[in-house]
Motif scaffolding. Structure first.
Motif, short mmCIF file in Angstrom:
data_model
loop_
_atom_site.label_atom_id
_atom_site.label_comp_id
_atom_site.label_asym_id
_atom_site.label_seq_id
_atom_site.Cartn_x
_atom_site.Cartn_y
_atom_site.Cartn_z
N ALA A 176 0.83 -1.20 0.00
CA ALA A 176 0.00 0.00 0.00
C ALA A 176 0.87 1.25 0.00
CB ALA A 176 -0.92 0.00 1.22
N ILE A 177 0.41 2.27 -0.72
CA ILE A 177 1.08 3.56 -0.71
C ILE A 177 0.58 4.35 0.50
CG2 ILE A 177 1.45 5.74 -1.94
CD1 ILE A 177 0.78 4.27 -4.55
N PRO A 178 1.47 4.80 1.37
CA PRO A 178 1.04 5.65 2.49
C PRO A 178 0.33 6.90 1.98
CG PRO A 178 3.29 4.90 2.81
CD PRO A 178 2.92 4.53 1.41
N ASP A 179 -0.63 7.38 2.75
CA ASP A 179 -1.41 8.55 2.34
C ASP A 179 -0.53 9.76 2.05
OD1 ASP A 179 -3.72 7.07 2.66
OD2 ASP A 179 -4.14 7.84 4.67
N GLU A 180 0.61 9.83 2.72
CA GLU A 180 1.47 11.01 2.59
C GLU A 180 2.26 11.04 1.28
OE1 GLU A 180 1.13 9.91 6.97
OE2 GLU A 180 1.38 8.85 5.07
N LEU A 181 2.29 9.93 0.55
CA LEU A 181 3.09 9.87 -0.68
C LEU A 181 2.20 9.96 -1.92
CD1 LEU A 181 5.75 7.07 0.00
CD2 LEU A 181 5.84 9.52 0.53
N SER A 182 2.70 10.64 -2.93
CA SER A 182 2.01 10.71 -4.22
C SER A 182 2.30 9.46 -5.03
CB SER A 182 2.49 11.94 -5.00
OG SER A 182 3.85 11.79 -5.38
N PHE A 183 1.53 9.25 -6.10
CA PHE A 183 1.80 8.14 -7.00
C PHE A 183 3.21 8.28 -7.59
CE2 PHE A 183 -2.93 8.28 -7.38
CZ PHE A 183 -3.19 7.00 -6.88
N LEU A 227 10.94 1.15 2.97
CA LEU A 227 11.40 2.32 2.22
C LEU A 227 10.31 3.39 2.16
CD1 LEU A 227 13.18 0.41 -0.67
CD2 LEU A 227 14.31 1.83 1.05
N ALA A 228 9.07 2.96 1.98
CA ALA A 228 7.96 3.92 1.96
C ALA A 228 7.83 4.64 3.29
CB ALA A 228 6.67 3.21 1.58
N GLN A 229 7.96 3.90 4.39
CA GLN A 229 7.82 4.51 5.71
C GLN A 229 8.97 5.47 6.01
OE1 GLN A 229 5.07 4.37 7.40
NE2 GLN A 229 4.21 2.90 5.93
N LEU A 230 10.17 5.12 5.55
CA LEU A 230 11.30 6.05 5.70
C LEU A 230 11.03 7.36 4.95
CD1 LEU A 230 14.45 3.77 5.23
CD2 LEU A 230 13.70 4.86 7.34
#
Length: 309
Positions: A112-119, A267-270
């Motif tokens: 899942a893409i975190p809400d804070e990140l764009s596509f 990596l996404a969370q970082l």
């Protein structure tokens, strides 16, 4: 649906936008509406035929690897995703590619893409981020106090590698060209070698890990600045380096990226926590895919290139 395809290997003008059938997903797969893809050196090497000796490439073929998008439908055995979820991941360059309006992918290969990140931000992470993370952590065994040498620090893999090495509390020496010195310093490198002005081969320093991101260092030169127990790895090793890896008692290692969902999520969370900065140097429309390939193949891209779909 629209998809970027090649019918033969060659320069960027072999890339053509075609209308093709939407793929059908299996019971363990997702159907994803792609919103963004990122361009990697892997993609142009697939397009020009450089990778054809490494695996069977069936033509015509949709190009592209890294993607981010919205789940449109799920297979009957999928339990952890639903339509509307935002996800990202990568596809094998030897199979159907990501540069299309829709892709199918195993649910186990995306996160899942975190809400804070764009596509666009999410699409930059998979290949470059996983390569850097797994090279440093798994091959180089980089830990607090390790001395790391990164050859080619300003591009996609290199910019991730500098930051991840610092997260692992290593001392980082990074090589780049003059225009990128300040950029690499801002990524966190402790020392920056401008290869236009300095020759790292004359250095008296020794390192624990030599990460040859651009795969241009000779094995002799790399081993010469490593400690006796130091490790060398390259993103695309020559046959000689591959052969040497079997004889080097673990000093020369080959990076084979593993698509671990837990690593993608890490990596996404970082990135969400701003410990890891995603660098997008340019964003293209789908119609400009040829120009994106021209730029990535020319080299010297700072960070990543993204194509919106």
């Amino acid at each position: 649906m629209k998809a970027v395809m090649i019918e033969k290997f060659g320069p960027p003008d072999v890339l053509k936008i075609k209308e093709v059938d939407q793929p059908a997903h299996k019971t363990d797969e997702l159907l994803v509406r792609v919103k963004a893809v990122s361009i990697n050196p892997l993609d142009y090497k697939m397009r020009n035929g450089s990778l054809s000796p490494l695996g069977k490439l069936m033509l015509p073929k949709i190009v592209g690897s890294d993607f981010a998008g919205i789940v449109k439908d799920v297979g009957g055995r999928v339990q952890n995703f639903k339509p509307g979820d935002r996800v990202f991941g990568s596809l094998s360059p030897f199979k159907s590619g990501a540069c299309a309006e829709y892709v199918t992918v195993k649910a186990s290969q995306v996160v899942a893409i975190p809400d804070e990140l764009s596509f666009e931000e999410a699409a930059t992470i998979p290949i470059a981020g996983l390569t850097a993370l797994q090279a440093l952590r798994d091959l180089g065994k980089v830990t607090k106090g390790s001395k790391v040498f990164i050859n080619g620090a300003a591009g996609g893999v290199g910019s991730f590698a500098v930051q991840l090495a610092k997260i692992l509390q290593a001392q980082v020496t990074a090589v780049c060209s003059t225009p990128n010195v300040r950029f690499v310093q801002e990524l966190g490198a402790d020392y920056v070698v401008d290869y236009k002005k300095e020759d790292y081969r004359s250095s008296q320093e020794k390192y624990d890990f030599f990460f040859d991101v651009v795969s241009k260092a000779s094995l002799k030169d790399a081993l010469n600045i490593l400690f006796e127990t130091g490790i060398y790895t390259a993103t695309l090793p020559t046959p000689q380096k591959v052969f040497k890896s079997f004889l080097s008692r673990g000093r020369v290692k080959i990076i084979m990226v593993k698509k671990k969902p837990e690593d993608l999520d890490y990596l996404a969370q970082l990135t969400v926590k701003k410990d890891l900065k995603v660098v997008i140097s340019k964003t293209y429309a789908l119609e400009d895919i040829q120009q994106a390939h021209i730029e990535i193949e020319a080299g010297h891209v700072r960070g990543k290139l993204v194509v919106e779909i």
